[in-house]
Design a protein around this motif. Structure first.
Motif, PDB file in Angstrom:
ATOM      1  N   UNK A  74      25.506   0.359  25.108  1.00 24.84           N
ATOM      2  CA  UNK A  74      26.044   1.695  24.922  1.00 24.84           C
ATOM      3  C   UNK A  74      26.359   2.320  26.267  1.00 24.84           C
ATOM      4  N   UNK A  75      27.517   3.006  26.331  1.00 20.69           N
ATOM      5  CA  UNK A  75      27.905   3.760  27.511  1.00 20.69           C
ATOM      6  C   UNK A  75      28.285   5.169  27.110  1.00 20.69           C
ATOM      7  N   UNK A  76      28.235   6.083  28.056  1.00 20.86           N
ATOM      8  CA  UNK A  76      28.506   7.490  27.777  1.00 20.86           C
ATOM      9  C   UNK A  76      29.521   8.032  28.764  1.00 20.86           C
ATOM     10  N   UNK A  77      30.406   8.895  28.256  1.00 24.75           N
ATOM     11  CA  UNK A  77      31.369   9.597  29.091  1.00 24.75           C
ATOM     12  C   UNK A  77      31.191  11.078  28.808  1.00 24.75           C
ATOM     13  N   UNK A  78      30.737  11.809  29.815  1.00 22.20           N
ATOM     14  CA  UNK A  78      30.537  13.251  29.676  1.00 22.20           C
ATOM     15  C   UNK A  78      31.214  13.892  30.883  1.00 22.20           C
ATOM     16  N   UNK A  79      32.402  14.452  30.670  1.00 15.67           N
ATOM     17  CA  UNK A  79      33.189  14.984  31.776  1.00 15.67           C
ATOM     18  C   UNK A  79      32.800  16.426  32.099  1.00 15.67           C
ATOM     19  N   UNK A  80      33.387  16.943  33.159  1.00 12.39           N
ATOM     20  CA  UNK A  80      33.123  18.328  33.553  1.00 12.39           C
ATOM     21  C   UNK A  80      33.655  19.330  32.554  1.00 12.39           C
ATOM     22  N   UNK A  81      34.527  18.885  31.659  1.00 12.24           N
ATOM     23  CA  UNK A  81      35.044  19.781  30.621  1.00 12.24           C
ATOM     24  C   UNK A  81      33.932  20.206  29.655  1.00 12.24           C
ATOM     25  N   UNK A  82      32.849  19.432  29.593  1.00  8.79           N
ATOM     26  CA  UNK A  82      31.727  19.769  28.716  1.00  8.79           C
ATOM     27  C   UNK A  82      31.006  21.012  29.228  1.00  8.79           C
ATOM     28  N   UNK A  83      30.984  21.200  30.518  1.00 10.84           N
ATOM     29  CA  UNK A  83      30.338  22.385  31.079  1.00 10.84           C
ATOM     30  C   UNK A  83      29.749  22.087  32.445  1.00 10.84           C
ATOM     31  N   UNK A  84      28.940  23.018  32.907  1.00  9.80           N
ATOM     32  CA  UNK A  84      28.293  22.854  34.209  1.00  9.80           C
ATOM     33  C   UNK A  84      27.284  21.711  34.121  1.00  9.80           C
ATOM     34  N   UNK A  85      26.730  21.325  35.263  1.00 12.38           N
ATOM     35  CA  UNK A  85      25.853  20.153  35.333  1.00 12.38           C
ATOM     36  C   UNK A  85      24.681  20.233  34.355  1.00 12.38           C
ATOM     37  N   UNK A  86      24.096  21.398  34.200  1.00 18.22           N
ATOM     38  CA  UNK A  86      22.953  21.535  33.297  1.00 18.22           C
ATOM     39  C   UNK A  86      23.357  21.204  31.864  1.00 18.22           C
ATOM     40  N   UNK A  87      24.510  21.683  31.424  1.00 22.68           N
ATOM     41  CA  UNK A  87      24.984  21.410  30.060  1.00 22.68           C
ATOM     42  C   UNK A  87      25.375  19.950  29.895  1.00 22.68           C
ATOM     43  N   UNK A  88      26.019  19.370  30.915  1.00 22.85           N
ATOM     44  CA  UNK A  88      26.395  17.953  30.844  1.00 22.85           C
ATOM     45  C   UNK A  88      25.156  17.080  30.738  1.00 22.85           C
ATOM     46  N   UNK A  89      24.151  17.361  31.534  1.00 21.95           N
ATOM     47  CA  UNK A  89      22.924  16.565  31.501  1.00 21.95           C
ATOM     48  C   UNK A  89      22.186  16.718  30.180  1.00 21.95           C
ATOM     49  N   UNK A  90      22.182  17.912  29.620  1.00 22.69           N
ATOM     50  CA  UNK A  90      21.578  18.124  28.310  1.00 22.69           C
ATOM     51  C   UNK A  90      22.299  17.291  27.255  1.00 22.69           C
ATOM     52  N   UNK A  91      23.627  17.328  27.295  1.00 21.77           N
ATOM     53  CA  UNK A  91      24.417  16.547  26.339  1.00 21.77           C
ATOM     54  C   UNK A  91      24.136  15.054  26.504  1.00 21.77           C
ATOM     55  N   UNK A  92      24.072  14.563  27.739  1.00 18.82           N
ATOM     56  CA  UNK A  92      23.794  13.143  27.974  1.00 18.82           C
ATOM     57  C   UNK A  92      22.411  12.748  27.474  1.00 18.82           C
ATOM     58  N   UNK A  93      21.407  13.564  27.745  1.00 15.15           N
ATOM     59  CA  UNK A  93      20.048  13.244  27.286  1.00 15.15           C
ATOM     60  C   UNK A  93      19.990  13.173  25.768  1.00 15.15           C
ATOM     61  N   UNK A  94      20.625  14.134  25.113  1.00 18.45           N
ATOM     62  CA  UNK A  94      20.639  14.120  23.652  1.00 18.45           C
ATOM     63  C   UNK A  94      21.381  12.904  23.107  1.00 18.45           C
ATOM     64  N   UNK A  95      22.535  12.586  23.696  1.00 17.76           N
ATOM     65  CA  UNK A  95      23.311  11.437  23.232  1.00 17.76           C
ATOM     66  C   UNK A  95      22.547  10.133  23.436  1.00 17.76           C
ATOM     67  N   UNK A  96      21.854  10.011  24.557  1.00 18.32           N
ATOM     68  CA  UNK A  96      21.055   8.801  24.797  1.00 18.32           C
ATOM     69  C   UNK A  96      19.953   8.657  23.757  1.00 18.32           C
ATOM     70  N   UNK A  97      19.280   9.753  23.439  1.00 20.77           N
ATOM     71  CA  UNK A  97      18.196   9.700  22.450  1.00 20.77           C
ATOM     72  C   UNK A  97      18.734   9.332  21.067  1.00 20.77           C
ATOM     73  N   UNK A  98      19.865   9.898  20.700  1.00 20.85           N
ATOM     74  CA  UNK A  98      20.470   9.597  19.402  1.00 20.85           C
ATOM     75  C   UNK A  98      20.917   8.139  19.357  1.00 20.85           C
TER      76      UNK A  98
END
Length: 116
Positions: free
Chosen positions: A45-69
């Motif tokens: 599995x790979x993840x792509x979370x661009x800056x369009x998702x938000x600032x670094x804190x929001x991007x990292x939150x999204x990545x952590x959640x996606x990894x767990x799922x």
């Protein structure tokens, strides 16, 4: 964190999966998948979370959640390369909404690959 052998880490692997794999889009995530050329130990599995998702804190939150799922949905018997792309609204979703969208997309790409 997923173990190294369960991650798509090279940009060429991500690009090949996005360009030649099947696609399933949801409101806030898009999933791409293709069969592995040389099957290894389960799905990667790979993840792509661009800056369009938000600032670094929001991007990292999204990545952590996606990894767990993805860890929950991943199969040890599978031989797929899967890329999960977060769209701008992904960081604003609750855990349950994000999980539902990813799970729905995951099952859709698995069905599309069976039909191929």
């Amino acid at each position: 964190m997923l173990p190294k052998n369960q991650r798509l880490r090279l940009s060429q692997d991500l690009t090949a999966t996005v360009r030649s794999g099947v696609r399933s889009g949801r409101r806030n995530v898009v999933l791409y998948a293709r069969r592995q050329a040389d099957p290894v130990s389960g799905d990667r599995i790979g993840f792509i979370v661009s800056k369009a998702v938000g600032v670094a804190v929001k991007r990292n939150l999204a990545k952590r959640r996606l990894r767990a799922i993805a860890r929950e949905l991943r199969s040890d018997e599978g031989n797929l390369d899967i890329v999960v792309r977060a769209l701008p609204g992904a960081a604003e979703l609750s855990w349950d909404e994000l999980r539902q969208q990813v799970a729905s997309g995951w099952s859709a790409i698995e069905h599309k690959l069976v039909d191929r």
